[in-house]
Structures are given as C-alpha cells and as structure tokens.
Design an enzyme around this catalytic site. Sequence first.
Site, PDB file in Angstrom:
ATOM      1  CG  ASN A 318      34.327 -80.716 -21.095  1.00 19.13           C
ATOM      2  OD1 ASN A 318      33.147 -80.407 -20.886  1.00 19.13           O
ATOM      3  ND2 ASN A 318      34.697 -81.966 -21.261  1.00 19.13           N
ATOM      4  CG  HIS A 349      37.230 -88.030 -20.759  1.00 16.12           C
ATOM      5  ND1 HIS A 349      37.530 -87.326 -19.615  1.00 16.12           N
ATOM      6  CD2 HIS A 349      36.933 -87.106 -21.710  1.00 16.12           C
ATOM      7  CE1 HIS A 349      37.415 -86.025 -19.862  1.00 16.12           C
ATOM      8  NE2 HIS A 349      37.056 -85.868 -21.114  1.00 16.12           N
TER       9      HIS A 349
END
Length: 495
Positions: A318, A349
């Site tokens: 990521n 998140h």
Amino acid sequence: QVNFVVCQLFALLAAVWFRTYLHSSKTSPFIRHVVATLLGLYLALFCFGWYALHFVIQSGISYYIMIIIGVENMHKYCFVFALGYLTVCQITRVYIFDYGQYSADFSGPMMIITQKITSLAFEIHDGMFRKNEDLTPSQRCLAVRRMPSLLEYLSYNCNFMGILAGPLCSYKDYITFIEGRSYQLQQSEANGKEDTKYEQTDPSPNIAVAQKLLICGLSLLFHMTITKTLPVEYNIDDNFRATASWPVRFFYLYVSLMAARPKYYFAWTLADAINNAAGFGFRGYDKNGVTRWDLISNLRIQQIEFSTSFKMFLDNWNIQTALWLKRVCYERATFSPTIQTFILSAIWHGVYPGYYLTFLTGVLMTLAARAIRNNIRHYFVESPAVKLCYDIVTWMATQAAISYTVVPFVLLSVKPSFTFYSSCYFCLHIASILVLLVLPLKRTQKGSKKHESVQPMWSRKLEEESLLQKNSYSTTNNSFSQKQEITCRYQALKQ
C-alpha cells in the site's frame, strides 16, 4: 464483487479508447477532463447505485470549503470534514446496515477520494500560503500554485481510472497527464552531474499492461482456488487449536494469511493497469533503457513475499497510502508524529475494532523490529554465508510477525481476535515488550537529522525512491517553470 470486476474491465477498455482517441495531441484538456469525470461517475453509479452520490457530496462540500475558507486554514477544515464524512459513512454502513459484509461497500472509493481531497488541500496551502523556504523538498515540489477549477477538481477525484480502487496520485501528476506534458528526468550515472531534461514522444504501455493483467489473472485464480480452502477463521477453530501442534499452527497461520493477500494484489494491480492503459503512470527509463510504468503503483509483490524485515514489508505494501500518511500527518505533526500517524491510519481504514487491534500490535512490532535490527544486524553482514542464514531466519520471523499482526484486520471483531491472541498466549506481544525493555533504541541526532531518523520506517524509503525516479512535472507550460521543477526534485534528492 462482480460489479466491481465488470466495472474495472470496462474501465480498462475505456482507458485504451481514451489514450487512442482522446489523446492530448488530438483533444483539449477540457474534453479529457469532462470525459474522464463522466465515465467515472457512471461507473460509480453502476457499481454502487445512488450511494455514489456520497462521492459527489464529499467532493463538492470540500471544494466549497476550499473556496470560502481561504488558503490559510482550508487544509484543516477539509481534513476534518473529509475524514469525518468518511467515518460517518463507515459507521452507518458497518453498524447500521451490514456488519462484516462488503455488499455496496461504497466506503472503499471514499477512502481514496478522502486521500485526494486532503492531499490537494495541503498542497494548495503549501503552494499559495506558506513561504517557499518553510517547505520541505517534497512539499515544495508537490505544492500547487493556483486554485483548481471545479472541473479539474472533480476530474482528479472522480475520474474513471481511479474512482473504484485508486490508487492515490498527486494532483500535479494527474494534471500533467491530462494536459499531455511528458517531460522526463534522464538519470545520469553517479558522477555528481545534474540530470538533464528532454522531451519525447509517449512510450507505449502495452507491455506493462499485459504483464500486470497476467499478474491479475494469476492472483484471481489463486484467490478463487486456494484462498477459500485456507480460511483465516480456521486459526480460531476449537478443534484445530486443541489438536494441532505449535509448528503446525504457525505454518497454517502463515499460509492462510499469505492466501488472503492475492485479492489485494488483483485489485491494486488491475487499478494500476487501467491507469497505464490510459497513458498515466510512466516514470521514465531505468539504466538499461527499459520503460518504467510504476509511478503510482501500490505494491511490489516479490519484495512483500520475501521480506526479511517488518520495514521491508511495509515499504512495499500500500505504497501510496504510506506516502499520504507521511505527507499529511507525520511531516506536519507538532508532537508524537508516529502515534498520530498510526491513529490516522486506523481511523482512515474504518471502524472495525480489528483494525485498531492490528495497528496497536503493529506499533509494538515496528519498534521491536527496529530495536533488534539496530542492535544485532551488524554482527551478521560481514560473511555471505552467515548473512544468508540471517536472512532466512529474519524472513521466517518477519512472515510470522506480519501474519500474527494482521489476523484482527481480517477477523474484524474483538472476540475472535482476542480468541486468536489468547490461544497464542499473546506470545509476540510479550516478546516485543521484552525486546523494548532489554534492547536500547537507537538514539536520534538533533536537528534535521533527528526528524529524519524518527520518520516512520514504512515511508522513508518510499519517499526517497519517489524523489529519485518520479517524472519531473510542472503545473504550467512555461519551460522555465519546468526547469525549476526538475532542479527542485534533483536538489531534494541530494538533500
């Protein structure tokens, strides 16, 4: 999930058409912005229905905040609003509509849009309010010197290439792509000479796209055949915990978490291929003259699977989100930047408790891994044979630590997460704490070097590579400003 795959495959075909028939040499930036935005909103509507209105609402209100608040404080208000709006949507989706399920998960694209909104707000603040000498080299090079139009802003946030799965890109890189200004830094040998600029025709992305689609196919095949036979939930099965030995349990933990990764490989690599197919993502040539199409790539699979340290894993997983966290949080935090960065990552998140358990565990693992590496690694690097053994041991330890850390991220809830950790007697938590108590952390130097040394290890190398290999773009067509941009990035690299 079917809608997502269908929409991404349509976006791939649209990207080829976009590059072929709406190339910047044939079409004005206005038309390219309009088409990219409308196609993106259509895909969002098809995939998520009227939930897609959240994308427009979040983007529209954020743009209104930028206009009315002014460049001095608008980055703060945009940050709070965009992240708050995302959090509210995540809470309603998770706790009101569909806990633990991913149907109509419109919050996924909103996570990317939130990154874009906040990144651009800070870049505008840097470029239009702060003094040039107060900026870091990366902030100086990413700073936006004029307010984007509404069309440019919506195109950046909602274009069809990245609305469903990203990845994040800088506003300047996106505008440069739309306007068709392809300038490249020619890498010189390590002789101290400055890099030179040259203009060239657009290279073909076909080979890079084909390679990434092959990776997508293999990842999807692996996910559909192997992943379902190795569920992560089996790690907390009562019979398995009662009968399996510790080596078997840790081996299954590793293979089950490894089997959970290909869905991310598929989604992120396909998103990267879509951008490349449209002509976006070119990062110049390597030393052998081979084109590089990884300007906005989000992962490096080989480095992930063969990581020999926690740092190496996080450096290659990521990637764009790690850069976002560094640019909007770590570099600007006035106290406890590492803690603030981990908190922001958890909030971004989502609201599942498992996310917070994973990031809290990740803090311990990160600090412990750093302490071990700083204190013992230098004893094992002189002899090739000894270093090979060290690498094998650290690879095994890293894979075990990563798997142990991310189990709550997959299980989502508190009860199954604590069931797993208690079945392991919280062994790696305890081991990490003991390491931090026994081994001294490396002292940081004062001044600028101190700031650099405490920088989160999952972002430092990424930023250095980005400054080294990224295309040098400017925000205007003026050749002098383009030369300034190149000099800026070269000097930032040297610093």
